[in-house]
Design a protein around this motif. Structure first.
Motif, PDB file in Angstrom:
ATOM      1  N   ASP A   1      19.454  37.411  12.010  1.00 59.79           N
ATOM      2  CA  ASP A   1      19.839  36.205  12.498  1.00 59.79           C
ATOM      3  C   ASP A   1      19.527  34.903  12.020  1.00 59.79           C
ATOM      4  O   ASP A   1      20.349  33.995  12.336  1.00 59.79           O
ATOM      5  CB  ASP A   1      18.850  36.391  13.980  1.00 59.79           C
TER       6      ASP A   1
ATOM      7  N   ARG B   1      23.678  34.038  18.183  1.00 60.62           N
ATOM      8  CA  ARG B   1      22.863  34.694  18.957  1.00 60.62           C
ATOM      9  C   ARG B   1      21.598  34.315  19.333  1.00 60.62           C
ATOM     10  O   ARG B   1      21.013  34.553  20.478  1.00 60.62           O
ATOM     11  CB  ARG B   1      23.001  36.316  18.396  1.00 60.62           C
TER      12      ARG B   1
ATOM     13  N   GLU C   1      23.374  39.299  23.095  1.00 62.14           N
ATOM     14  CA  GLU C   1      24.387  39.902  22.420  1.00 62.14           C
ATOM     15  C   GLU C   1      25.713  39.139  22.570  1.00 62.14           C
ATOM     16  O   GLU C   1      26.154  38.409  23.753  1.00 62.14           O
ATOM     17  CB  GLU C   1      24.374  41.299  22.885  1.00 62.14           C
TER      18      GLU C   1
END
Length: 533
Positions: A257, A512, A533
């Motif tokens: 991420d 995200r 999500e």
């Protein structure tokens, strides 16, 4: 046949209800963080680089912390007061402050932690960060006993710290990873093993679960943290990947991420593909080359100045970093409010051609280059595509300007800095300094002769040392700033360090991730982030 069908449906319904009931427990909220390298240590007393800091500040909490926007806010201390003369700070610890084992965080833990850092037996590389505390330097040099350090527990929840002199940036120092507390009970029981998974007791928003070197490090939410109710992540996985191309591939595959410090030549492509997920955030950081002043020819100021002048910083900033960094001619970066415009090298205003002409003349005067002694230079840098490109470009500049023979040596980030901090011999070494606190002293103190950890080139100039000493004694902010400018002007005249670029932090932040805020302090505690999500 009909009965079978009925039972099959019942079974399916039962299974579905079981899965629905189990889903909240199974649906962990996990943040995957790329961390640009393997940490050397998870011991507060021995930490020195930001890839360690990112982990440690998730695990531990100092008296003060940085919030999501990079501002100093209360941490383990809920409040504090300062004496009229600015030398005594009294901190009130949180009543619900606990270690991950459920025991209370006490003032004694902080006294123990600060004494441990300054104790010469610990050999803490960053002990000087707490030198503003009364007697800290004397304790660290073995001149007075550890119990003479200016910190005491008034009671279990009240901590008093006395300083040598007023220090405007002291609250920022307390947010540094060196000032993070350790559990006195855990360290006394476990010794050096207190840093290991399954043993570590921490007071931050997360606790250490596992660590597989060069693979991953996992932390989980600490239910005993005073603000656990507002921590939205169940788990954070740090990936120590110094291969920038591999980091980007994993980001693009949605395996990570966050990616820290990606290759700058990818900025345009990544912006086209990921738009706002690319973050280029100007920061208080200087990219520089250090010269080993212990040996010839780098002991000669003319050689150091000539080599620095011959580096085309505009080329480095534009061609290698795609405009994500700016040319630097001062050790202190711009943007420090209390300092103002830094003192730049006297050749900063010259054109590159004029600089090169002056550089050739200086080098000739020193007896090197064309018609003089041959110049053989080795550049050391930590493994990183950007650093390699900079070293290759600088090598070419020195070859073309002076006819120098230039070779390059690279090590992983931990080994590179360990070599320099332990006093290893070199010619020229790449280094970077990210502000520990927003004050010019933080950059200039690197070159004080007594700074054995970060004065990589062993620069020793009594006049510079005297100016820095005077700056510590000066109470008036304007007068102090003037002294620091004089010190920087001298440093830029001597060029034991050649500032090349004012850095920006390069991050890939998945859409995200929520709660991310770019900030000059480059502080991004996982407790302020969430993922969706």
């Amino acid at each position: 046949m009909k009965a079978f069908t009925f039972n099959r449906h019942v079974a399916a319904l039962l299974l579905g209800s079981m899965l629905i009931g189990a889903s909240p427990a199974l649906a962990e909220t996990v943040l995957h963080r790329g961390n640009a390298g393997e940490p050397q240590t998870l011991d507060q007393a021995h930490t020195s680089i930001n890839i360690e800091e990112f982990i440690l500040k998730d695990l531990y909490e100092g008296l003060t912390i940085y919030d999501a926007g990079g501002k100093i806010v209360p941490g383990a201390a809920e409040s504090w007061t300062v004496s009229d003369d600015g030398t005594v700070y009294t901190f009130k610890l949180r009543d619900n402050g606990k270690w991950s084992d459920g025991s209370p965080v006490t003032a004694d833990d902080f006294v123990f932690s600060f004494q441990r850092v300054e104790d010469p037996k610990t050999a803490a590389g960053y002990a000087n960060i707490l030198y503003p505390v009364k007697n800290a330097e004397k304790v660290n040099k073995g001149e007075v006993a550890v119990d003479q350090l200016g910190i005491k527990a008034v009671d279990a929840r009240t901590l008093e710290i006395t300083l040598e002199r007023p220090t405007p940036f002291f609250l920022e120092l307390l947010a540094h990873q060196t000032a993070l507390p350790v559990s006195k009970a855990s360290v006394e029981k476990n010794g050096a093993d207190f840093v290991k998974p399954g043993i570590m007791v921490s007071n931050g928003a997360f606790k250490l679960v596992s660590h597989v070197p060069n693979d991953n490090l996992v932390v989980e939410k600490n239910p005993n943290h005073w603000d656990a109710a507002n921590v939205k992540l169940d788990k954070v996985i740090f990936y120590p990947i110094d291969d920038q191309a591999a980091s980007i591939r994993r980001f693009e595959a949605k395996e990570m991420d966050l990616v820290y410090n990606f290759s700058a030549d990818q900025i345009d492509r990544l912006r086209t593909a990921y738009n706002s997920q690319v973050h280029v955030s100007p920061t208080l950081a200087t990219y520089y080359y250090a010269f080993d002043t212990r040996s010839e020819p780098y002991s000669d100021v003319r050689v150091r100045r000539a080599l620095s002048m011959a580096v085309d910083r505009d080329f480095l900033a534009k061609e290698i970093y795609s405009g994500s960094q700016i040319p630097a001619y001062s050790m202190v970066p711009p943007g420090i409010e209390s300092y103002g415009e830094p003192s730049r090298a006297d050749f900063a205003g010259d054109s590159q051609l004029d600089r090169e002409d002056k550089a050739v003349a200086l080098m000739k005067e020193a007896g090197y280059g064309e018609g003089g002694k041959p110049l053989a230079i080795e550049i050391r840098y930590n493994t990183n595509p950007n650093h390699e490109r900079v070293a290759t470009a600088v090598a070419d500049m020195w070859k073309n300007t002076f006819g120098a023979t230039v070779t390059m040596v690279n090590l992983d980030v931990s080994s590179h800095y360990a070599y320099l901090q332990e006093g290893g011999k070199f010619n020229v070494a790449r280094a970077g300094w990210v502000a520990d606190y927003a004050d010019a002293e933080n950059f200039l103190a690197l070159s004080v002769s007594t700074n054995k950890t970060f004065n990589y080139g062993s620069f020793n100039n009594p006049e510079f040392d005297a100016l820095m000493k005077k700056s510590y004694e000066e109470r008036d902010p304007a007068a102090r700033s003037k002294v620091l400018h004089e010190a920087e002007a001298l440093l830029m005249q001597e060029q034991p360090v050649a500032p090349l670029l004012t850095q920006a932090d390069l991050w890939m932040v998945s859409d995200r991730v929520k709660g991310w805020e770019d900030n000059a302090a480059n502080q991004h505690l996982s407790r302020f982030l969430s993922v969706s999500e």
